[in-house]
Every structure is written in C-alpha cells, then in structure tokens.
Design a protein around this motif. Structure first.
Motif, PDB file in Angstrom:
ATOM      1  N   MET A  33      56.299 -18.704   5.553  1.00 16.04           N
ATOM      2  CA  MET A  33      57.277 -19.241   4.609  1.00 16.04           C
ATOM      3  C   MET A  33      57.008 -18.758   3.184  1.00 16.04           C
ATOM      4  O   MET A  33      57.904 -18.738   2.344  1.00 16.04           O
TER       5      MET A  33
ATOM      6  N   ASP B 210      59.995 -24.767  13.551  1.00 16.26           N
ATOM      7  CA  ASP B 210      58.723 -24.949  12.862  1.00 16.26           C
ATOM      8  C   ASP B 210      58.904 -25.165  11.361  1.00 16.26           C
ATOM      9  O   ASP B 210      58.274 -26.058  10.764  1.00 16.26           O
ATOM     10  N   GLU B 211      59.747 -24.363  10.734  1.00 15.54           N
ATOM     11  CA  GLU B 211      59.937 -24.487   9.291  1.00 15.54           C
ATOM     12  C   GLU B 211      60.549 -25.845   8.948  1.00 15.54           C
ATOM     13  O   GLU B 211      60.131 -26.496   7.977  1.00 15.54           O
TER      14      GLU B 211
ATOM     15  N   GLN C  78      58.939 -28.857   6.571  1.00 14.34           N
ATOM     16  CA  GLN C  78      59.651 -29.407   5.423  1.00 14.34           C
ATOM     17  C   GLN C  78      59.761 -30.924   5.501  1.00 14.34           C
ATOM     18  O   GLN C  78      59.805 -31.610   4.474  1.00 14.34           O
TER      19      GLN C  78
ATOM     20  N   VAL D 242      52.622 -20.500  10.080  1.00 12.42           N
ATOM     21  CA  VAL D 242      54.017 -20.683   9.679  1.00 12.42           C
ATOM     22  C   VAL D 242      54.114 -20.884   8.173  1.00 12.42           C
ATOM     23  O   VAL D 242      55.042 -20.376   7.523  1.00 12.42           O
ATOM     24  N   LYS D 243      53.171 -21.616   7.580  1.00 16.27           N
ATOM     25  CA  LYS D 243      53.212 -21.805   6.124  1.00 16.27           C
ATOM     26  C   LYS D 243      53.038 -20.484   5.390  1.00 16.27           C
ATOM     27  O   LYS D 243      53.693 -20.236   4.371  1.00 16.27           O
TER      28      LYS D 243
END
Length: 543
Positions: free
Chosen positions: A134, A36-37, A41, A130-131
C-alpha cells in the motif's frame, strides 16, 4: 531451558476443521476478490490485537494445514501433502495477520523435511507485506534469520503492527497469473508489426482446467523455420520455472525479438500441471502421480496433460516439423545457479552400446558408435557466456535409468530430438558470476528466460540447421501420405488431440526404465565465438 509456564500448545488454525464445519468447501473460494487492503483500513487499534497470529491458506496455490501456538511468539506449522499422496511436503504458501512490529516470531514447519535442502545453506523464505504494498513497495522479499533444518525453522520480525503478510517457499506464480500473462502476450502480439501470436487449448486437465499452447513467430509464416518447443511447471511447487518461462514469453513478443521470430517458430506450453498449481501441490497432479514420470505411456484418462503435449510433439514429427530444440523448465531445491541436464548417447546407463537414441542413428548411419550432435553442448555453453545466473559446471549430460520416463529422455529417445534439455533454476542463490552470493528473484529468472531466447540465433548459426530438411527426411518414411498443404495447416494448430493415434503416444522408449522419484559463467567473456575444438573438450569451462 524451557519454562513450562510458557507453553501454550493451542491450535489456532485447522484446515480440516474449517472444511468439516463449512457447508461447502468452496464457499470461501469462489469469489475472485482480495480484501486485504480494505481489512487493514478498517483494522482495530494495535493494542486491541488478539493474543495470537491468524492464519489462512484457502486461496489459489495456498498450502498450510494446521498452525499450533507453542509459545506466545512461536508456532509449529504443518503442511498438506500433495492431494491423494502421503508425501511431497515442501511447498508452503499462507496468509498471516495480527502481528506485532519489531518483535521476533519463530516458525517451525515440522513436516517440511528434505535432506540436503538449500535451507541448510542460507536460503530464506519469501515474505509479502500488504502494508508495504500500500506504500508503493509491492515486492516479495527474502525474510527471516536463524534458519535451521532438518525441520524448516526460521525467525521473522515484522515491520508493521497489524500487518497482513504472505509467506511462501518461493515467489508464487498461480494459474490466474498465467491467464493474465497470456492476455498481455496476446495484446502485444495484436498491436501490429510482424508478430504472429496464437493462443490455443491443447486439452483439459483432470480438473477441467485448460492446458494452454502458445505459438509465436513472424509473419509471413515460413514453414521451413525450425521449431522450438518449451514446456514448464510440470511440478507445481517449482514456481521459479514459471518465472523463467514468463521472461522468455515477454521477450518473444517484444520488439527486440524481431529477428528471432523470423528465424524460429516457438511453441510454449507454460503450465503442464495447472491442477497441482491451483491446489497448492508440490510435485503431483490430481492423479497423485508425478507427471514427469509419465511420459513413456501417458493416457488421456490419467495423464491428459502429458498425453496431449506428447501428442503435439508426435504431430509435429509426423508432419515433417520435428522440433530442433526441446526444453522443459524446472526448479531445483538442492543446487545453486541455473543449469541444464541433457542426454549424451556416450553417457548412457545402458550396458554396452545404447542404440535406442538419435545419437546412435547419427553415428555412421546407425552402424557405428553413438555420436553427439556437434552443436549439442553449444547452447549451455552460450548461456554460460551471456546469462549471469547460468553455470556450465553444474550442467550434466548423463542419461540415468531413473529418468527414462521423464520428458527430456522420452523426447530424446522416442521423438529423436537430439537437443532435448531440462533447464533447472535454483530456489536459492548463485555461487558464481555476477550474482554470486545473491538470492535469485523474479528479475534474475525473467532475465534468464530472455537470455535463453537471445542465445538461439547464435546457436542456430553454430549448428547450421537446414530448413527442416533433416526432419522431413526423417519423417517421410513414417508418414509419406502427409501432404504439404496438411503440414502447413496443422503446423500452427496442435489443439485437436483427441483423434491422434494412441499407439504413437504409447511407444516404449527403453522398457528397463523405472519411475523412480527425483528432486532433481562468467559474463565477462562477451560474445566469443565457440570453435568446434572448444565444444569437443568436455572439461573446458568458460570461466
């Protein structure tokens, strides 16, 4: 008013079609990696996002069968029933991406139907961004507004454009998460000190996944210590039960539990239904049946999870180590708070006098009326004193006919364990005590598990449990040939179940029971000592 020109009616996710078109249904699930990360990106600019959300549920514990875009920002969602079953449509857990920030999206889970659900009382689903993770905020948060029921409908507004989010009925606790926790507990148990930690395989599920048995006590081992057996997650959709067991396990291997480990031997079976958890079921195993209705006559072919666990109980009883306490941890979708169900011989559904229970044997040696263990209601009352989420007024000790095949009642009747309980934790919130008006999350549930452990020393002192004398006497007539050496040798094992006497496992408690379905505290009182008179007053509340 609905503008017909707004209707899109487009299928944007179809699990059946994806499986049919793939050469291998497991091709996308055999990589233990989350990208996911990396995807975020490498993401394209927000203005180039697609015209609809993208969905995915092909991961551990995931459940979403189809997503239909009804309008630009409204989606009808369909869930998978339990494998091999046409019902039990409640657990959902899926990934969505390609969202716009600051605009409302409407979701209608059109086959999530359960009258009396907490969605009607303000419960909201769980969202993981997910953001946000992060940015250092890796939390599951309650999200949505304008929740409606009979069909579960709610509106979500996302914080970040292009975010990847996960939406779930409750905070997921997967089989993989359990394996990680077991490693952490084992590491804590091997760091020195007096902890004796044992992790064993009780048996394998129908899907070949291990059913783990954890034993925690203090060294040197004293076989006269009373045994406490805790089980959890027989219903895979009740992930809140796993968080409670996790809180208990974390506490047991901590320095704070040193005295507790010297007083008891704990045995935990933290996940009774790993197959259901892995496959995103809500209630059933791969045999398409509710394992908490299979305790009367489990078989190794259809219900190995219950067969082996009941075999462990039988082994403990036959070797003179009958558990002083049994608790089966669950989640509850219709009530608030945390509470207990128990078995009172004076509140049974059986017409006349219910003789098939340990309370009848306690009453005048079996010749008098049934009697409760004097400390039977002590544990829930102690929890109501010390655990902010626990509610005495929600507890119930009635033995219902429909529950005769459940763990609590079978353990009570067949294993003659008086203190057999079901611990229920709400998916929703508390309506009393310190957490009144707040949804229950991981912190509150893990605290509940720790408070349960803390209460046991006071509970033991109140009950004055003799060191295994009662259980040894009760089992001497059943198995007089069991030597003291074999008792101590088998006490911490419990994983060799294949050679046990199946006749013991198939004992019939009360043949009139059926397999009916079921969905089934003020902290300011300090540590007030409970008197015998107080405990004998059934309507006396602690707040």
């Amino acid at each position: 008013w609905i503008d017909p020109s707004d209707i899109i009616d487009r299928v944007v996710y179809d699990l059946d079609d994806l499986i049919a078109r793939s050469r291998s249904a497991a091709s996308n699930t055999n990589r233990l990696i989350n990208e996911d990360e990396l995807e975020l990106q490498q993401q394209q600019p927000p203005q180039q996002l697609n015209s609809h959300l993208t969905f995915e549920s092909r991961f551990e514990s995931g459940n979403l069968r189809r997503a239909i875009q009804v309008r630009r920002r409204e989606y009808d969602l369909l869930l998978n029933p339990d494998i091999g079953h046409r019902g039990h449509l409640q657990w959902f857990y899926f990934r969505l991406s390609n969202c716009e920030a600051g605009v409302p999206y409407r979701f209608n889970i059109i086959n999530c139907e359960k009258p009396g659900s907490q969605f009607t009382c303000g419960m909201r689903p769980l969202l993981f961004s997910v953001k946000e993770a992060m940015l250092g905020r890796a939390y599951w948060l309650r999200a949505g507004k304008d929740s409606a029921y009979y069909t579960a409908s709610f509106t979500l507004t996302f914080k970040h454009s292009g975010d990847i989010c996960y939406l779930a009925y409750y905070i997921p606790y997967t089989y993989t998460r359990l394996l990680a926790d077991l490693e952490e507990w084992q590491s804590a148990g091997s760091d020195g000190g007096d902890i004796l930690f044992s992790k064993q395989c009780l048996g394998n599920s129908l899907g070949g996944n291990q059913i783990h048995l954890v034993t925690v006590t203090a060294e040197p081992v004293d076989s006269n210590r009373p045994v406490v057996l805790i089980t959890g997650r027989v219903h895979p959709g009740e992930s809140n039960a796993s968080w409670t067991v996790r809180g208990l396990g974390n506490y047991l291997v901590s320095p704070a539990a040193r005295q507790l480990r010297r007083e008891f031997i704990f045995k935990l079976v933290p996940m009774l239904n790993p197959d259901g958890v892995i496959n995103g079921n809500h209630r059933c195993s791969l045999s398409a049946e509710d394992l908490n209705r299979a305790w009367l006559r489990p078989t190794v072919a259809r219900q190995p999870e219950i067969y082996h666990t009941k075999g462990l109980l039988g082994l403990l009883c036959l070797t003179g180590h009958r558990p002083a306490l049994y608790i089966d941890c669950h989640g509850h979708s219709r009530r608030n708070n945390v509470f207990m169900f128990g078995c009172s011989p004076t509140q049974s559904w059986v017409q006349g006098v219910d003789r098939n229970n340990p309370g009848w044997l306690l009453g005048a040696g079996g010749s008098g009326p049934p009697a409760e263990d004097p400390g039977y209601r002590a544990l829930p009352r102690l929890l109501a004193q010390s655990a902010p989420a626990f509610s005495w007024s929600n507890c119930c000790f009635t033995v219902e006919k429909a529950k005769e095949a459940t763990a609590r009642v079978v353990v009570w009747r067949q294993m003659r364990i008086q203190c057999a309980y079901t611990l229920e934790a709400s998916y929703s919130c508390c309506d009393q005590g310190l957490y009144r008006g707040f949804h229950m999350g991981v912190r509150e549930l893990e605290e509940m598990g720790a408070k349960l452990a803390e209460c046991l020393i006071r509970w033991k002192a109140f009950r004055s449990i003799p060191p295994s004398s009662a259980t040894v006497a009760a089992t001497a007539a059943v198995s007089p040939s069991v030597s003291a050496a074999s008792r101590s040798a088998t006490f911490l094992v419990g994983s060799d179940t294949e050679d046990r006497d199946e006749n013991f496992l198939l004992q019939d408690g009360n043949s009139d029971g059926n397999d009916g379905d079921d969905s089934s505290a003020g902290s300011d009182l300090g540590h007030r000592r409970l008197s015998q008179e107080f405990l004998n007053e059934p309507d006396n509340e602690l707040y």
